[in-house]
Design an enzyme around this catalytic site. Structure first.
Site, PDB file in Angstrom:
ATOM      1  N   HIS A 115     145.262 -20.861  14.299  1.00 54.44           N
ATOM      2  CA  HIS A 115     144.729 -21.825  15.268  1.00 54.44           C
ATOM      3  C   HIS A 115     143.560 -21.212  16.047  1.00 54.44           C
ATOM      4  O   HIS A 115     143.355 -21.501  17.217  1.00 54.44           O
ATOM      5  CB  HIS A 115     145.820 -22.354  16.204  1.00 54.44           C
ATOM      6  N   ALA A 144     153.455 -27.463   1.823  1.00 56.35           N
ATOM      7  CA  ALA A 144     154.098 -26.243   2.320  1.00 56.35           C
ATOM      8  C   ALA A 144     153.178 -25.471   3.252  1.00 56.35           C
ATOM      9  O   ALA A 144     153.525 -24.402   3.732  1.00 56.35           O
ATOM     10  CB  ALA A 144     154.506 -25.358   1.155  1.00 56.35           C
ATOM     11  N   SER A 152     147.821 -24.834   1.669  1.00 57.19           N
ATOM     12  CA  SER A 152     146.504 -25.408   1.386  1.00 57.19           C
ATOM     13  C   SER A 152     146.347 -26.003   0.000  1.00 57.19           C
ATOM     14  O   SER A 152     145.336 -25.777  -0.673  1.00 57.19           O
ATOM     15  CB  SER A 152     145.395 -24.371   1.617  1.00 57.19           C
ATOM     16  N   ASP A 189     140.861 -22.823   5.450  1.00 62.78           N
ATOM     17  CA  ASP A 189     141.538 -23.030   4.160  1.00 62.78           C
ATOM     18  C   ASP A 189     140.527 -23.140   3.023  1.00 62.78           C
ATOM     19  O   ASP A 189     140.685 -22.532   1.961  1.00 62.78           O
ATOM     20  CB  ASP A 189     142.392 -24.300   4.198  1.00 62.78           C
TER      21      ASP A 189
END
Ligand code: GLA
Length: 387
Positions: free
Chosen positions: A36, A124, A127, A173
């Site tokens: 984050h 999950a 990515s 990602d």
């Protein structure tokens, strides 16, 4: 993945032609630390995995783009003139979004036949969607000779997700999927996109990924809520020192300025971001110096901050981490990705892996009521053409 079988599936679906289909691959990712932080202009440290999305593709003479996947039963044929319209079926919006971005960049597409096949566990948090975007971008770039580099392909993937799919993700990602390198993690400054590949030398340890198998539920709305809390923090701090994002603050500056934030929640979110950026930089230095135990401690600190300050873990991720840390031979364990479910990543001594999977698996099932899945991760290259 058996490429020959996948090509046979393609021929079964679309028929045999003079011009042969081409095969591409883009991986999923696991983030080692720096969570984050990407949309706050901070640092991340992800690596590409050996599983991801394969794409078999062939250009055609007409103006129709045909989509199929071995993972979803839904198929579609879409006229080139209609690809700007978001589709009601979820998965094809990832490649459609990428095609739209190519057109915006001046690309000219033709008809195509596409068959996707992914082996990233869906939903999950490893990515799978970024791998679909990046494999599409990589293939279009190659087939239509657009000349973009990997970093640009990552940005195209991110824009597809932000603007077309409608998820406000950061760059991590897609960047990991496009730019990954075998046995290295990417130390990425998400503000400037400057990056460095850092060898991941684990001498006697392995990365073990554990999937909570929790349904993601509110993940996207909670993700967006965290983003706006960070923007609020920037506004409060900017009353005292003008900043564009939290990533600009050093830890010491944050300590001096933090009383400008009157809301407890917002203060906690900002504290996570600023401390996580520091942990990420420290972790990279420790890894470079070969101090794996220190690296593991920083991973633990990252999880605890995501649990207590950013509040994105939840009982499933916390249980996996708690159980992991009880096992002798585990030197670090944390959630990875957006949180609210998804996976943890742990640094586990090689000879403790069997015990880890058995004990953590058993205790998780006892406490949560359903099973976790485990993968011993191999760090691999980013997107590529296979043939
Ligand atoms: C998701 C997003 C990334 C990043 C992580 C949290 O994976 O797609 O951009 O924000 O969450 O670190």
């Amino acid at each position: 993945m058996n490429i020959e079988l996948l090509k046979a599936e393609f021929i079964k679906l679309y028929g045999k032609e003079e011009n042969k289909p081409q095969v591409y691959f883009a991986p999923g990712r696991v983030n080692l630390i720096g969570e984050h932080t990407d949309y706050n202009g901070g640092y991340v440290f992800p690596c590409a995995l050996s599983f991801g999305t394969y794409l078999v593709v062939r250009k055609t003479q007409d103006d129709v783009i045909k989509f199929a996947s071995t993972n979803f039963s839904f198929k579609a044929s879409i006229d080139l003139n209609n690809i700007t319209v978001k589709h009601s079926n979820h998965w094809i919006n990832y490649p459609l979004g990428v095609m739209n971005e190519f057109i915006k960049q001046g690309g000219k597409l033709s008809g195509m036949e596409l068959l996707f096949s992914g082996n990233v566990p869906n939903g999950a948090g490893l990515s799978s969607s970024a791998s679909i975007e990046v494999v599409t971008a990589y293939a279009l770039n190659d087939i239509f000779k657009m000349g973009f580099d990997g970093v640009e392909l990552a940005r195209i993937g991110q824009r597809a997700e932000n603007l077309f799919v409608g998820v406000n993700c950061g760059i991590m990602d897609q960047f990991a999927s496009a730019m990954g390198k075998k046995n290295a993690a990417i130390f990425l400054n998400c503000d400037t996109l400057d990056f460095e590949w850092v060898p991941v030398v684990l001498s006697g340890y392995r990365l073990v990924i554990a999937n909570t198998n929790k349904r993601r539920g509110l993940a996207d709305s909670k993700y967006n809520e965290r983003r706006s809390e960070c923007e609020k923090a920037v506004d409060y701090i900017s009353q005292r020192k003008k900043i564009k994002n939290l990533g600009e603050l050093t830890y010491d500056e944050f300590i001096q300025l933090q009383d400008a934030i009157p809301e407890e929640n917002v203060l906690k979110r900002a504290r996570h971001v600023v401390t996580e950026i520091k942990r990420t930089k420290d972790a990279v230095n420790e890894l470079k110096a070969g101090n794996l135990v220190k690296f593991g401690e920083l991973m633990n600190g990252s999880h605890d901050s995501l649990r207590d300050d950013y509040e994105v873990t939840g009982v499933e991720l916390d249980t996996l981490v708690e159980e992991a840390r009880k096992i002798t031979g585990v030197i670090g364990s944390r959630m990875t990705g957006a949180g609210f479910g998804g996976c943890t990543v742990s640094l586990v001594k090689e000879d403790a892996i069997d015990t880890f999977i058995e004990e953590v698996g058993k205790n998780y099932k006892n406490r949560i009521g359903y099973q976790a899945d485990f993968y011993v991760a191999d760090i691999d290259d980013g997107a590529k053409r296979l043939e």
